[in-house]
Design a protein around this motif. Sequence first.
Motif, PDB file in Angstrom:
ATOM      1  N   ASN A 176      59.597   5.983   7.764  1.00  0.00           N
ATOM      2  CA  ASN A 176      61.111   6.045   7.521  1.00  0.00           C
ATOM      3  C   ASN A 176      61.871   4.801   7.255  1.00  0.00           C
ATOM      4  O   ASN A 176      63.060   4.657   7.562  1.00  0.00           O
ATOM      5  N   GLU A 177      60.986   3.728   6.495  1.00  0.00           N
ATOM      6  CA  GLU A 177      61.647   2.526   5.911  1.00  0.00           C
ATOM      7  C   GLU A 177      60.736   1.929   4.692  1.00  0.00           C
ATOM      8  O   GLU A 177      59.789   2.497   4.684  1.00  0.00           O
ATOM      9  N   ARG A 178      61.657   1.452   3.879  1.00  0.00           N
ATOM     10  CA  ARG A 178      61.010   0.946   2.598  1.00  0.00           C
ATOM     11  C   ARG A 178      60.953  -0.553   2.799  1.00  0.00           C
ATOM     12  O   ARG A 178      62.174  -1.095   2.908  1.00  0.00           O
ATOM     13  N   LYS A 179      59.929  -1.280   2.814  1.00  0.00           N
ATOM     14  CA  LYS A 179      60.092  -2.760   2.926  1.00  0.00           C
ATOM     15  C   LYS A 179      59.418  -3.722   1.865  1.00  0.00           C
ATOM     16  O   LYS A 179      58.334  -3.189   1.542  1.00  0.00           O
ATOM     17  N   VAL A 180      59.849  -4.542   1.295  1.00  0.00           N
ATOM     18  CA  VAL A 180      59.543  -5.450   0.396  1.00  0.00           C
ATOM     19  C   VAL A 180      59.580  -6.833   0.824  1.00  0.00           C
ATOM     20  O   VAL A 180      60.452  -7.141   1.659  1.00  0.00           O
ATOM     21  N   TYR A 181      58.847  -7.814   0.115  1.00  0.00           N
ATOM     22  CA  TYR A 181      58.704  -9.317   0.682  1.00  0.00           C
ATOM     23  C   TYR A 181      59.126  -9.920  -0.554  1.00  0.00           C
ATOM     24  O   TYR A 181      58.205 -10.022  -1.681  1.00  0.00           O
ATOM     25  N   LEU A 182      60.200 -10.978  -0.712  1.00  0.00           N
ATOM     26  CA  LEU A 182      60.371 -11.846  -1.876  1.00  0.00           C
ATOM     27  C   LEU A 182      60.212 -13.140  -1.429  1.00  0.00           C
ATOM     28  O   LEU A 182      60.626 -13.851  -0.717  1.00  0.00           O
ATOM     29  N   SER A 183      59.590 -13.932  -2.637  1.00  0.00           N
ATOM     30  CA  SER A 183      60.054 -15.464  -2.531  1.00  0.00           C
ATOM     31  C   SER A 183      60.251 -15.825  -3.940  1.00  0.00           C
ATOM     32  O   SER A 183      59.408 -15.359  -4.998  1.00  0.00           O
ATOM     33  N   GLY A 184      61.464 -16.474  -4.145  1.00  0.00           N
ATOM     34  CA  GLY A 184      61.944 -16.784  -5.398  1.00  0.00           C
ATOM     35  C   GLY A 184      63.258 -15.872  -5.627  1.00  0.00           C
ATOM     36  O   GLY A 184      64.053 -15.676  -4.906  1.00  0.00           O
ATOM     37  N   GLU A 185      63.462 -15.511  -6.667  1.00  0.00           N
ATOM     38  CA  GLU A 185      64.745 -14.759  -7.131  1.00  0.00           C
ATOM     39  C   GLU A 185      64.195 -13.367  -7.712  1.00  0.00           C
ATOM     40  O   GLU A 185      63.485 -13.237  -8.533  1.00  0.00           O
ATOM     41  N   GLY A 186      65.002 -12.433  -7.296  1.00  0.00           N
ATOM     42  CA  GLY A 186      64.920 -11.021  -8.092  1.00  0.00           C
ATOM     43  C   GLY A 186      66.364 -10.418  -7.976  1.00  0.00           C
ATOM     44  O   GLY A 186      66.989 -10.539  -6.963  1.00  0.00           O
ATOM     45  N   PHE A 187      66.382  -9.534  -8.892  1.00  0.00           N
ATOM     46  CA  PHE A 187      67.607  -8.533  -9.007  1.00  0.00           C
ATOM     47  C   PHE A 187      67.319  -7.082  -8.822  1.00  0.00           C
ATOM     48  O   PHE A 187      66.241  -6.452  -9.515  1.00  0.00           O
ATOM     49  N   PHE A 188      67.707  -6.504  -7.396  1.00  0.00           N
ATOM     50  CA  PHE A 188      67.073  -5.121  -7.126  1.00  0.00           C
ATOM     51  C   PHE A 188      68.058  -4.161  -7.410  1.00  0.00           C
ATOM     52  O   PHE A 188      69.444  -4.436  -7.236  1.00  0.00           O
ATOM     53  N   GLU A 189      67.712  -2.986  -7.727  1.00  0.00           N
ATOM     54  CA  GLU A 189      68.438  -1.684  -7.984  1.00  0.00           C
ATOM     55  C   GLU A 189      67.597  -0.697  -7.137  1.00  0.00           C
ATOM     56  O   GLU A 189      66.505  -0.496  -7.714  1.00  0.00           O
ATOM     57  N   ILE A 190      68.261  -0.423  -6.142  1.00  0.00           N
ATOM     58  CA  ILE A 190      67.445   0.501  -5.172  1.00  0.00           C
ATOM     59  C   ILE A 190      67.686   1.991  -5.500  1.00  0.00           C
ATOM     60  O   ILE A 190      69.131   2.381  -5.173  1.00  0.00           O
TER      61      ILE A 190
END
Length: 366
Positions: A176-190
Amino acid sequence: MQQRNNYTEIEEFLDDESFKSWVLFDENHQGWEEWTLENSSRAKLVEEARLWVLAMKFPKPDLSHEAVQSALEATWGKIEKRRSNKPVTKLWKNHWLSRVAAILVFGLLSGWLYNNHIASTKSVLTYNELINKTEEGLVEQTNNSDKPQTITLSDGSSVLLQPNSKLSYPKIFVGNERKVYLSGEGFFEISKNPEKPFFVFANEIVTKVVGTSFRIKAYANQPNVEVVVRTGKVKVRSNQLIANSKDELIVLLPNQALRFTRQNLTFNKITDITQDESLSHSASNIEQLGFEFADIPVSQIFKTIEQAYLVKIDFPQAKLKDCYLTTSLGDQPLPEKLKIICKSLGNNTSYEMNGNQIIIMSDGCN
């Protein structure tokens, strides 16, 4: 490179120039990061060696050799007593290390003891430690190029990953969750899914969304972590990996931002990003371009998408030269934008996407 497999003492790491370059300048040419993760038993030794290298950057105090040795031995004894029951490592017996002993005692180690004895532990887990703690099978994508890369997730969300950045995510979101892991920079469109909130773990902070667009900047070697909202609403908090830290929750709306300062672990909410010079100058094309189209040639819409996402779109120009669209694409991930355009054009219009290359196939518009 294979010589490091035999390293058993911290001094051996400190003599290794490639190791010091990795720690100080994030130059991972010799694959230190991957090598460390191959064997969990070597992680503690690597971390202690890393702390010694970082400590060398502190200014050297004016202390006698005897005072340095005494302070270093006492300090390491306290540290080891709190961390484990293992014997104290006698690094101070090495003559050349005495030159950096004062730095360690009154720089890094003094701060460590303060946090442990006075202000409580405030250890922050890194990107690697975060993904190692999860039991999910993750895919990691690293952008080693000099241009942003578009990543499409299984739920239809898209991430514009900047150079020198990496993202770890599951092939398919389960539970029931969506998880991601970032190092650095990102532009997210969910992609919108109220029943399945989306979480971005970026070192010290966690950003929670349902469906929106925002940018996160979380480079390990920079003093701040930033979240900038373009559309929708996000909630940002500490990732609770800082022991005894206040679980502060910050709500951000469009054109608002949050800056987390690593030095003192504080959150600074910015209610108007146009008033912040650094945020204004760092805004990318995708944050500045509009996606509201009223009777606009489809070729111009494709051009706007190319500018925003830095992709290349090939389409049958002759068949679509007289096609105009009125549509709103501002809050949609890239795959959803393309689906809406194709559906609006009709006549067996579809698309294929391979990395930063998009191909539109169509017999023309309705």
